[in-house]
Design an enzyme around this catalytic site. Structure first.
Site, PDB file in Angstrom:
ATOM      1  CG  HIS A 374      -2.199   0.761   1.034  1.00  0.00           C
ATOM      2  ND1 HIS A 374      -2.434   1.556  -0.057  1.00  0.00           N
ATOM      3  CD2 HIS A 374      -3.315   0.865   1.803  1.00  0.00           C
ATOM      4  CE1 HIS A 374      -3.622   2.102   0.033  1.00  0.00           C
ATOM      5  NE2 HIS A 374      -4.187   1.706   1.159  1.00  0.00           N
ATOM      6  CG  ASP A 378      -3.219   5.066  -4.114  1.00  0.00           C
ATOM      7  OD1 ASP A 378      -2.535   5.032  -3.074  1.00  0.00           O
ATOM      8  OD2 ASP A 378      -3.202   5.998  -4.936  1.00  0.00           O
TER       9      ASP A 378
END
Length: 403
Positions: A374, A378
């Site tokens: 992450h 995204d």
């Protein structure tokens, strides 16, 4: 002429290795290119072969010892003439058939010294032990496993001998063995992935019927034309490459504070071997058709089974695909393979009732899982990437028409 047998040249990512096994003893005559020893590294097992016909004169690094790149392993005497060994090393005649003679007769396979000693001490018949080593050779762990199997028991002997492990009814037997270098490296990398990445996983499911129908309709012709079966993995590799083109961050890696975007698509395909899970790389997958991908995967599978994977086969990679479905896994969370930032997990194909245009239809479905870092990718990008793979698999014409 005496020459030194050296360890292979290790790449920078491999610090050292371990002498896993010697397949020849001091004094053995050896033919050129015959395997002398196996060197186990963090990633693969490397074979050390004889450079010419000759005799193994001296072993410098014994089994279990660490060895550095290009370090001397043994002294080899070239030529067909054998060496004259010291009188102390010559076998001593026995007045009657001995345990050593019995073991030598039963152990027709080429046993390593440590294995031969374990077989002799426990009065075992080597022919009754299942070998899990390279080419079916018996390892020391095979002897331990044989002893701890209830059906296995020491052969009758004239004189009593102490068994190394008690096999009494109700006995709680334990054994302790060191991790292989590969297993230790896998453990290290998995721990690194969980501690040093912001890993999340997104899930979806894909209807496999279109691909299965295509394989049923064209599989036989495909195999006759290309000499290889049409599998599922080639479709997923092609779909992944197309999705990676659309979402470059998924094909990137993190190097310190930098993001490295790769202009090529080297897809790692996880393969199970006797030593554990390895990930050979299908390089430049974007340039390959389905047949070429299948041939690459088949070749890597054979190499993994035979322990022939080289360091160049498993080094690098920009994205990984793992298929737990071949073992029956219905759902899992694949762990990242640093420095890669994403991995796709395939699973078991299972028929399930699905709603299609207001009707309940039984379809062969597969759960897909995509784990991603992450820090770079995204959630929207990850979900869109996985949906792209789903769409391409459910409508393979999109792959062929580049849509």
């Amino acid at each position: 002429m005496a020459i030194e047998i050296k360890a292979p040249q290790f790449p920078e990512s491999v610090a050292d290795g371990t002498v896993a096994a010697w397949h020849k003893k001091v004094g053995d005559k050896v033919n050129r290119d015959e395997v002398l020893a196996d060197i186990e590294t963090d990633k693969v097992v490397l074979e050390v072969v004889a450079p010419a016909d000759g005799v193994l004169a001296q072993i410098v690094k014994a089994e279990g010892e660490s060895v550095l790149s290009l370090e001397t392993l043994a002294i080899f005497e070239t030529g067909t003439a054998g060496l004259t060994l010291p009188a102390s090393s010559a076998p001593v005649a026995e007045p009657a058939p001995s345990l050593a003679a019995t073991v030598a007769a039963s152990a027709s396979a080429d046993l390593a010294p440590a294995v031969r000693k374990a077989v002799a001490e426990n009065q075992l018949d080597a022919g009754q032990i299942s070998g899990t080593g390279r080419g079916g050779r018996i390892t020391k762990q095979d002897v331990v496993n044989h002893l701890t199997t209830p059906a296995a028991a020491p052969a009758p002997a004239a004189a009593p001998a102490a068994a190394p492990l008690s096999l009494a009814v109700g006995e709680r037997v334990e054994k302790r063995v060191p991790m292989t270098r590969l297993r230790a490296k896998v453990a290290e990398r998995l721990l690194q992935a969980s501690q040093n990445t912001a890993m999340l996983t997104t899930f979806n499911e894909v209807n496999m019927k279109p691909i299965m129908d295509m394989r049923k309709a064209y599989g036989e012709r495909f195999e006759k034309r290309h000499g290889v079966r049409l599998g599922f993995m080639s479709f997923f590799v092609k779909a992944a490459v197309e999705a990676l083109k659309r979402f470059p961050a998924v094909n990137a890696s993190i190097d310190g504070n930098d993001i490295v975007y790769h202009g090529y698509h080297d897809v790692g395909v996880a393969v199970s071997s006797d030593r554990g899970l390895v990930v050979p790389i299908v390089r430049d997958a974007e340039r390959m058709n389905l047949a070429e991908i299948e041939k690459n995967i088949l070749d890597y599978g054979k190499k993994a089974k035979d322990g022939k994977l080289g360091l160049e086969d498993i080094t690098g990679g920009t994205f990984t695909i793992s298929n737990g479905g071949v073992f029956g896994s219905l759902m899992s969370t694949p762990l990242l393979n640093p420095p890669q930032t994403a991995i796709l997990g395939m699973h078991k194909i299972q028929e399930r009732p699905m709603a299609v245009n207001g009707q309940v239809v039984i379809l062969p479905m597969m759960y897909l899982a995509m784990s991603y870092d992450h820090r770079l990718i995204d959630g929207k990008e990850a979900v869109s990437f996985l949906v792209t793979i789903k769409d391409l698999i459910e409508d393979p014409a999109l792959l062929l028409l580049d849509l």
